[in-house]
Design an enzyme around this catalytic site. Structure first.
Site, PDB file in Angstrom:
ATOM      1  N   LYS A  17       0.848  -1.211   0.000  1.00  0.00           N
ATOM      2  CA  LYS A  17       0.000   0.000   0.000  1.00  0.00           C
ATOM      3  C   LYS A  17       0.871   1.244   0.000  1.00  0.00           C
ATOM      4  O   LYS A  17       2.029   1.237   0.417  1.00  0.00           O
ATOM      5  CB  LYS A  17      -0.930   0.027   1.214  1.00  0.00           C
ATOM      6  CG  LYS A  17      -0.252   0.027   2.593  1.00  0.00           C
ATOM      7  CD  LYS A  17       0.115   1.394   3.136  1.00  0.00           C
ATOM      8  CE  LYS A  17       0.862   1.292   4.462  1.00  0.00           C
ATOM      9  NZ  LYS A  17       1.490   2.509   4.919  1.00  0.00           N
ATOM     10  N   ASP A 149      -2.542  -1.868   9.603  1.00  0.00           N
ATOM     11  CA  ASP A 149      -2.621  -1.907   8.140  1.00  0.00           C
ATOM     12  C   ASP A 149      -3.103  -3.253   7.600  1.00  0.00           C
ATOM     13  O   ASP A 149      -3.261  -3.407   6.388  1.00  0.00           O
ATOM     14  CB  ASP A 149      -1.242  -1.611   7.528  1.00  0.00           C
ATOM     15  CG  ASP A 149      -0.793  -0.176   7.776  1.00  0.00           C
ATOM     16  OD1 ASP A 149      -1.659   0.698   7.971  1.00  0.00           O
ATOM     17  OD2 ASP A 149       0.428   0.050   7.777  1.00  0.00           O
TER      18      ASP A 149
HETATM   19  O1  C5P Z   1      -0.462  -1.263  14.516  1.00  0.00           O
HETATM   20  P1  C5P Z   1       0.983  -1.426  14.208  1.00  0.00           P
HETATM   21  O2  C5P Z   1       1.575  -2.666  14.808  1.00  0.00           O
HETATM   22  O3  C5P Z   1       1.264  -1.311  12.746  1.00  0.00           O
HETATM   23  O4  C5P Z   1       1.723  -0.181  14.888  1.00  0.00           O
HETATM   24  C1  C5P Z   1       3.096  -0.169  15.224  1.00  0.00           C
HETATM   25  C2  C5P Z   1       3.367   0.972  16.223  1.00  0.00           C
HETATM   26  O5  C5P Z   1       3.114   2.235  15.594  1.00  0.00           O
HETATM   27  C3  C5P Z   1       2.453   0.957  17.432  1.00  0.00           C
HETATM   28  O6  C5P Z   1       2.999   0.154  18.464  1.00  0.00           O
HETATM   29  C4  C5P Z   1       2.387   2.434  17.839  1.00  0.00           C
HETATM   30  O7  C5P Z   1       3.529   2.789  18.574  1.00  0.00           O
HETATM   31  C5  C5P Z   1       2.482   3.149  16.502  1.00  0.00           C
HETATM   32  N1  C5P Z   1       1.147   3.530  15.968  1.00  0.00           N
HETATM   33  C6  C5P Z   1       0.503   4.628  16.508  1.00  0.00           C
HETATM   34  N2  C5P Z   1      -0.735   5.006  16.033  1.00  0.00           N
HETATM   35  C7  C5P Z   1      -1.314   4.336  15.012  1.00  0.00           C
HETATM   36  C8  C5P Z   1      -0.665   3.211  14.426  1.00  0.00           C
HETATM   37  C9  C5P Z   1       0.575   2.834  14.942  1.00  0.00           C
HETATM   38  O8  C5P Z   1       1.021   5.268  17.423  1.00  0.00           O
HETATM   39  N3  C5P Z   1      -2.504   4.730  14.560  1.00  0.00           N
END
Ligand code: C5P
Length: 312
Positions: A17, A149
């Site tokens: 993406k 994602d």
């Molecule tokens: O959800 P994902 O594992 O992809 O996110 C990785 C890190 O990115 C999370 O642990 C968080 O610290 C940060 N994040 C965030 N806000 C979001 C998505 C991700 O702070 N909306």
């Protein structure tokens, strides 16, 4: 003859993406940031094959498509494909295991959601392999527990994402958009980029509001106009990503010098996405970026592309 039955296997393809818009709001108490984002899936794919295993164990082997460097991909239980497979087994009360093979066509740790595509593909592959009868919505609910994602990698095409980016609704688009992706071997941690965003937004004079979707992006998509979309591309994580990796500005400048319709950091980076007028222009931008040596790898791709799909 007492031949062993051949273990069943299912192969699923899931896309990369790019965020056409990534608007980020102030961090919530749970540590996550509210997002208003527009995703587009592009035709760079991960291929995940799941083979049944009756001992309840899970393994993953990662290989490279496209010359992608896969050295940073974990082979243990932290691998998102394994976590996805386990999540399906748990959700449907199965004691099956699986051997997973991932062939990566999406740059690793690049802000293009390669790990999320692995998870989405593994979800669909295992749901099919074990004949769970899971609906797409049930899989999307499991996907949201694996990463922000992952639901989009399942859905594909072009979509607005709210909440953590996991509350999706389809976006109308016209035609095909041609992209150039410039990757860097040095990965940026998503968490570190969000922390840099927090540090920088703490100094803002006016408090940040809730993030909202840009009309400019939506109109440019409906019109199928790369010049309008290029001008509307916007990413609130770009300033913090460039703060952590200043050379990304050189990549953006090089793409603009090659007359790209627009160029931004993709997601939390470090990949830079440049939008071209057409396929030929994408090749010209890619050649310019390669000649300047500003990226480790330069790949062209087009979108929108379909979400996770079972291959025959
Ligand atoms: O959800 P994902 O594992 O992809 O996110 C990785 C890190 O990115 C999370 O642990 C968080 O610290 C940060 N994040 C965030 N806000 C979001 C998505 C991700 O702070 N909306």
């Amino acid at each position: 003859m007492n031949a062993e039955p051949t273990p069943r296997e299912v192969t699923v393809r899931a896309p990369a993406k790019v965020n056409l818009q990534l608007a980020v709001g102030p961090v919530h108490e749970d540590g996550y940031h509210p997002l208003a984002t527009v995703f587009q899936a592009v035709d760079l794919y991960e291929l995940v094959t799941a083979r049944s295993r009756e001992d309840g164990r899970f393994t993953v082997t990662t290989g490279s498509g496209n010359g992608i460097d896969v050295s940073g991909v974990p082979a243990d239980d932290s691998n998102l494909a394994i976590r996805a497979a386990r999540a399906v087994a748990e959700a449907y009360g199965l004691d099956e295991g699986a051997d997973l093979t991932v062939v990566k066509g999406i740059p690793v740790a690049g802000g293009m959601a390669g790990g999320s595509a692995d998870a989405a593909a593994a979800l669909v592959a295992c749901a099919e392999l074990w004949e769970t009868g899971a609906s797409r919505q049930e899989l999307a609910d499991i996907a949201a527990t694996l990463g922000s994602d992952v639901p989009f990698a399942l859905a594909g095409h072009t979509a607005v994402g709210l909440g953590r980016g996991d509350r999706l609704s389809p976006a109308m688009t016209h035609g095909t958009f041609h992209w150039v992706f410039a990757t860097q071997r040095l990965g940026l941690s998503t968490r570190a980029v969000y922390e840099e965003f927090d540090a920088y937004s703490a100094n803002l004079v006016f408090p940040m509001g809730d993030p909202i979707i840009s009309d400019f992006v939506m109109q440019a998509l409906i019109a199928g106009d790369p010049n309008a979309l290029g001008a509307a591309l916007i990413n609130d994580l770009q300033v913090p990503a460039i703060g952590l990796a200043p050379h990304l500005q050189d990549v953006i400048d090089a793409a603009v010098a090659a007359d790209a319709c627009g160029a931004i950091v993709s997601g939390s980076g470090p990949t830079v996405a440049a939008l071209a007028r057409n396929a030929q222009h994408a090749l010209a931008i890619a050649a310019h970026l390669r000649a300047l040596g500003v990226a480790d790898q330069v790949i062209t791709a087009s979108g929108p592309a379909p979400g996770a799909t079972v291959l025959a």
